[in-house]
Design a protein around this motif. Structure first.
Motif, PDB file in Angstrom:
ATOM      1  N   ASP A  74      30.686  40.506  28.775  1.00 53.62           N
ATOM      2  CA  ASP A  74      31.985  39.854  28.960  1.00 53.62           C
ATOM      3  C   ASP A  74      33.130  40.576  28.258  1.00 53.62           C
ATOM      4  OD1 ASP A  74      30.819  37.801  30.452  1.00 53.62           O
ATOM      5  OD2 ASP A  74      30.265  36.711  28.631  1.00 53.62           O
ATOM      6  N   HIS A  76      35.381  44.298  27.222  1.00 54.20           N
ATOM      7  CA  HIS A  76      35.969  45.434  27.936  1.00 54.20           C
ATOM      8  C   HIS A  76      36.042  46.650  27.017  1.00 54.20           C
ATOM      9  CE1 HIS A  76      37.346  42.567  30.996  1.00 54.20           C
ATOM     10  NE2 HIS A  76      37.757  41.808  29.989  1.00 54.20           N
ATOM     11  N   SER A 107      30.072  47.470  35.517  1.00 56.34           N
ATOM     12  CA  SER A 107      31.221  47.460  36.432  1.00 56.34           C
ATOM     13  C   SER A 107      32.357  48.299  35.870  1.00 56.34           C
ATOM     14  CB  SER A 107      31.700  46.023  36.671  1.00 56.34           C
ATOM     15  OG  SER A 107      32.017  45.390  35.447  1.00 56.34           O
ATOM     16  N   ARG A 196      43.582  42.693  38.732  1.00 51.95           N
ATOM     17  CA  ARG A 196      42.555  41.650  38.817  1.00 51.95           C
ATOM     18  C   ARG A 196      41.163  42.273  38.695  1.00 51.95           C
ATOM     19  NH1 ARG A 196      44.013  39.825  43.402  1.00 51.95           N
ATOM     20  NH2 ARG A 196      45.708  38.587  42.516  1.00 51.95           N
ATOM     21  N   LYS A 197      40.963  43.413  39.351  1.00 50.80           N
ATOM     22  CA  LYS A 197      39.669  44.085  39.247  1.00 50.80           C
ATOM     23  C   LYS A 197      39.418  44.550  37.818  1.00 50.80           C
ATOM     24  CE  LYS A 197      36.769  47.723  41.157  1.00 50.80           C
ATOM     25  NZ  LYS A 197      36.640  48.892  42.079  1.00 50.80           N
ATOM     26  N   GLN A 199      40.490  43.111  35.117  1.00 55.85           N
ATOM     27  CA  GLN A 199      40.138  41.907  34.356  1.00 55.85           C
ATOM     28  C   GLN A 199      38.656  41.586  34.495  1.00 55.85           C
ATOM     29  OE1 GLN A 199      42.025  39.728  32.523  1.00 55.85           O
ATOM     30  NE2 GLN A 199      44.074  40.532  32.858  1.00 55.85           N
ATOM     31  N   GLU A 200      38.105  41.894  35.667  1.00 53.51           N
ATOM     32  CA  GLU A 200      36.721  41.523  35.963  1.00 53.51           C
ATOM     33  C   GLU A 200      35.721  42.616  35.603  1.00 53.51           C
ATOM     34  OE1 GLU A 200      37.128  40.832  40.096  1.00 53.51           O
ATOM     35  OE2 GLU A 200      38.166  38.894  39.876  1.00 53.51           O
ATOM     36  N   SER A 201      36.204  43.773  35.145  1.00 54.73           N
ATOM     37  CA  SER A 201      35.321  44.914  34.906  1.00 54.73           C
ATOM     38  C   SER A 201      35.082  45.145  33.428  1.00 54.73           C
ATOM     39  CB  SER A 201      35.908  46.180  35.549  1.00 54.73           C
ATOM     40  OG  SER A 201      36.046  46.024  36.944  1.00 54.73           O
ATOM     41  N   GLN A 202      33.944  45.761  33.128  1.00 56.33           N
ATOM     42  CA  GLN A 202      33.600  46.059  31.733  1.00 56.33           C
ATOM     43  C   GLN A 202      34.233  47.360  31.267  1.00 56.33           C
ATOM     44  OE1 GLN A 202      29.461  45.850  33.013  1.00 56.33           O
ATOM     45  NE2 GLN A 202      29.041  44.469  31.303  1.00 56.33           N
TER      46      GLN A 202
END
Length: 696
Positions: A74, A76, A107, A196-197, A199-202
């Motif tokens: 969760d 980054h 990701s 947005r991508k 935000q969702e990626s590590q």
């Protein structure tokens, strides 16, 4: 915690990674760097790693990053680079490869600067009511409009033909003109989807400009727990870290000019009463306060006069100089400029109040949503100009800033630009970045001077963060002593004698380039020198079949590189940007000629201001700044030659100060150990010829 042994195991010959790479070889330097990165991540420490060409830096830090992402799904990690080429290599090649063979659940996202993305709303506004513009085959806007229907990312780099700067500026994403959630195209918005991508990626790959934009936003808002541009992160890896200081200084610098302000005023309102153009004529019929528009018109005339006063005062102060540093204690000579800036700032302040009246007076705000957004954007731009004018009133109080003037042609008009630049970026780095990350890894092939990181640490503020920094200097695995010769003529004319020195350069460059049949990059320290050499030698080279390429202000670096690599025997005369970040492997490049040692231009405002500051503190500017800078630049220029293990060639340094001055040993120690020639200028070409043809 990352298992360091597991990281290193992935670099062994029988690992999933190595089995997927043809002719894989274990590199001890890569293993050492991987271990250092993993150690920094495990202990939440900072690390500086100089890794020479051929180490495999990207795999060395990406393997620990991917294993860390597995343990922290969760969180980054941000990877920042200086160039688009490295960004592309990481995002499209290295990271997908390692994710496939190390952890398919990891990701990754790529996030570029906002103005690299197309804004669908601005494109729609630009083409509204003009179908011929869209349909015309040769129209740049038409090409962009057709491309917008098929692109998935909206990134400028996808376009087959680069649009002109002006056309792209009219349709690219711009924070000042973004409607956000009120935009009709919000679901398709390219920049919002990219964020947005992220935000969702590590793993998030960015460039240094995006990094500092995010840092500045979070620092100004004093909020590091929420997203600005990037989501919250505590782990940062900076590749091409030697460019960090320049990127940070550029981002946190500000400027204003008469022409810049007038362009903004023209976008708000321009032309006579019958043919008015701009944002305000669109808003006027929907306003309940027509007097505010008349007030803006009157203020525009006053501002134009005040700006001419700023221009005149700046020109008088600068005299015939192209650039001028304004010392903090200059006093009376700068009074005319500070007074003119004060007047301009006061009018800009009154103009801001007038534009706010206009905003508040507009009825039917939903229908006028986009024109109002444009108005607010131009108001912010004027506010930025006002802030610089206000700072120029208190030069004597802002000893942390460098105030300067620059004569330059802007949009076909000669003018003077007012600049303000941080004297040092170190305090900003400490307060805005280092205090808010657990792990910071900086890597590059050029971070040390004479084997020490002290210069780079001092410039970036890492010498006083209160904790020990991991330092690793990992030499290149290439056999420089066998494959590279550094040649310096011991008795060539000195650079302090321009006439004889230039005559020698002409003869030496022609002989050296001729004997290796082109394949030469001639690195200069000024465009004036480039022009002189090109004018003297382009004809003679063309007559013997060697194509001559030249970098001038505004040249397309990518195009020049492609031509140099593909067009047969060529010589390229280049400056500044070609000293680093240029990859020309193989037969296209066999020789680099360094015409002059790359010291900073001594009259540049930032150099002058830093020199004075060091002297006031009892230090030695030459030893603390000038010499380390030249050593790093020399090492960067040298590094253009060997890009692959099988490469070979000669680096000719035609400035004999490297042999005759006491500081020459420091410069030479910064280079790898090579074969050397330090004999007479008369026999230089013979030595180069023997070495090159022995390699072949």
């Amino acid at each position: 915690m990352i298992d360091i042994d597991a990281c290193l195991a992935l670099l062994e010959p029988d690992s999933p990674v190595s089995r997927a790479i043809p002719a894989y070889e274990v590199r001890n330097g890569q293993r050492e760097m991987t271990s250092a990165v993993a150690q920094a991540m495990n202990s939440c420490r900072f690390a500086l790693i100089e890794a020479g060409t051929g180490i495999g830096k990207s795999f060395a830090y990406l393997i620990p990053v991917i294993l860390w992402a597995r343990e922290h799904p969760d969180a980054h990690v941000v990877i920042s680079t200086a160039t688009i080429n490295l960004q592309d290599q990481l995002y499209t090649k290295d990271i997908p490869f390692l994710i496939e063979h190390v952890d398919p659940f990891a990701s990754c996202a790529l996030l570029m600067g906002r103005n690299n993305y197309l804004c669908l709303n601005r494109l729609a506004e630009e083409t509204a009511g003009n179908p011929l513009l869209i349909e015309e085959e040769s129209s740049e806007i038409g090409r962009i409009h057709r491309w917008a229907k098929i692109t998935r990312t909206g990134m400028r780099t996808e376009l087959a033909e680069n649009p002109s700067a002006g056309v792209w500026a009219s349709v690219c994403s711009d924070a000042d003109f973004c409607l956000g959630q009120k935009c009709f195209f919000r679901r398709e918005c390219f920049i919002m989807n990219a964020r947005r991508k992220a935000q969702e990626s590590q793993i998030i790959v960015v460039n240094h400009h995006v990094l500092f934009s995010d840092i500045a936003g979070k620092y100004e808002a004093d909020s590091y727990d929420e997203a600005a541009i990037l989501p919250p992160f505590t782990m940062l890896i900076c590749d091409e870290a030697h460019k960090l200081e320049a990127a940070a200084l550029s981002y946190f610098s500000n400027q204003t000019s008469r022409s810049g302000i007038l362009r903004t005023l023209g976008a708000l309102s321009s032309g006579g009463r019958r043919r008015e153009q701009g944002i305000l004529p669109v808003l006027r019929p929907h306003s309940s306060d027509p007097a505010a528009f008349d007030g803006f018109s009157a203020l525009s005339k006053k501002l134009a006069q005040a700006l001419q006063g700023v221009e005149d005062a700046a020109s008088l102060l600068a005299g015939s100089q192209r650039t001028l540093w304004i010392p903090w204690d200059l006093g009376a000579p700068s009074a005319g400029l500070t007074d003119a800036c004060k007047e301009a700032a006061e009018i800009l302040d009154a103009m801001d109040r007038c534009l706010r009246r206009i905003w508040e007076s507009v009825e039917e705000q939903d229908a006028m949503r986009y024109p109002l957004k444009l108005l607010s954007g131009y108001m912010r731009k004027l506010s930025g100009h006002r802030a610089v004018c206000m700072e120029f009133q208190r030069i004597s109080q802002r000893t942390d800033q460098v105030f300067s003037l620059e004569r330059r042609q802007v949009h076909r008009e000669d003018g003077v630009i007012l600049h303000m630049t941080p004297l040092s970026i170190a305090p900003t780095m400490q307060d805005a970045l280092y205090a808010h990350v657990d792990t910071f890894v900086a890597t590059s092939a050029t971070l040390t001077v004479g084997g020490a990181f002290s210069y780079w640490k001092r410039q970036l503020g890492l010498d006083s963060i209160g904790t020990e920094v991991i330092e690793r200097l990992i030499p290149s695995p290439f056999d420089f002593k066998r494959q590279v010769m550094v040649a310096v003529p011991s008795d060539a004319p000195g650079v302090e004698n321009p006439g004889p020195y230039t005559a020698y350069l002409k003869e030496a460059v022609f002989d050296l380039v001729s004997l290796v049949e082109g394949r030469t990059l001639v690195l200069c320290t000024s465009f004036q020198m480039i022009r002189e050499l090109y004018e003297m030698l382009s004809g003679p080279f063309e007559r013997i079949g060697i194509k001559t390429l030249v970098q001038l202000p505004g040249s397309d670096r990518g195009r020049l590189l492609r031509e140099f690599k593909q067009n047969g025997p060529s010589v390229l005369f280049a400056a500044e940007s070609f000293w680093e970040g240029v990859d020309i492997p193989g037969d296209a490049l066999s020789q680099i000629i360094i015409t002059r040692l790359p010291f900073q231009v001594p009259t540049e405002p930032l150099v002058l201001a830093r020199k004075r500051k060091i002297q006031e503190e009892g230090g030695n500017h030459f030893l603390q700044l000038a010499l380390p800078y030249a050593a790093m630049r020399l090492k960067q220029g040298f590094g253009r030659l060997m890009r692959r293990e099988q490469d070979f060639g000669v680096v000719c340094i035609l400035d004999n100060r490297i042999l005759t001055k006491h500081y020459g040993k420091v410069l030479l120690r910064s280079l790898p150990e090579t074969h050397t020639y330090t004999g007479s200028a008369q026999h230089l070409a013979e030595a180069v010829e023997r070495f090159v043809y022995a390699q072949r």
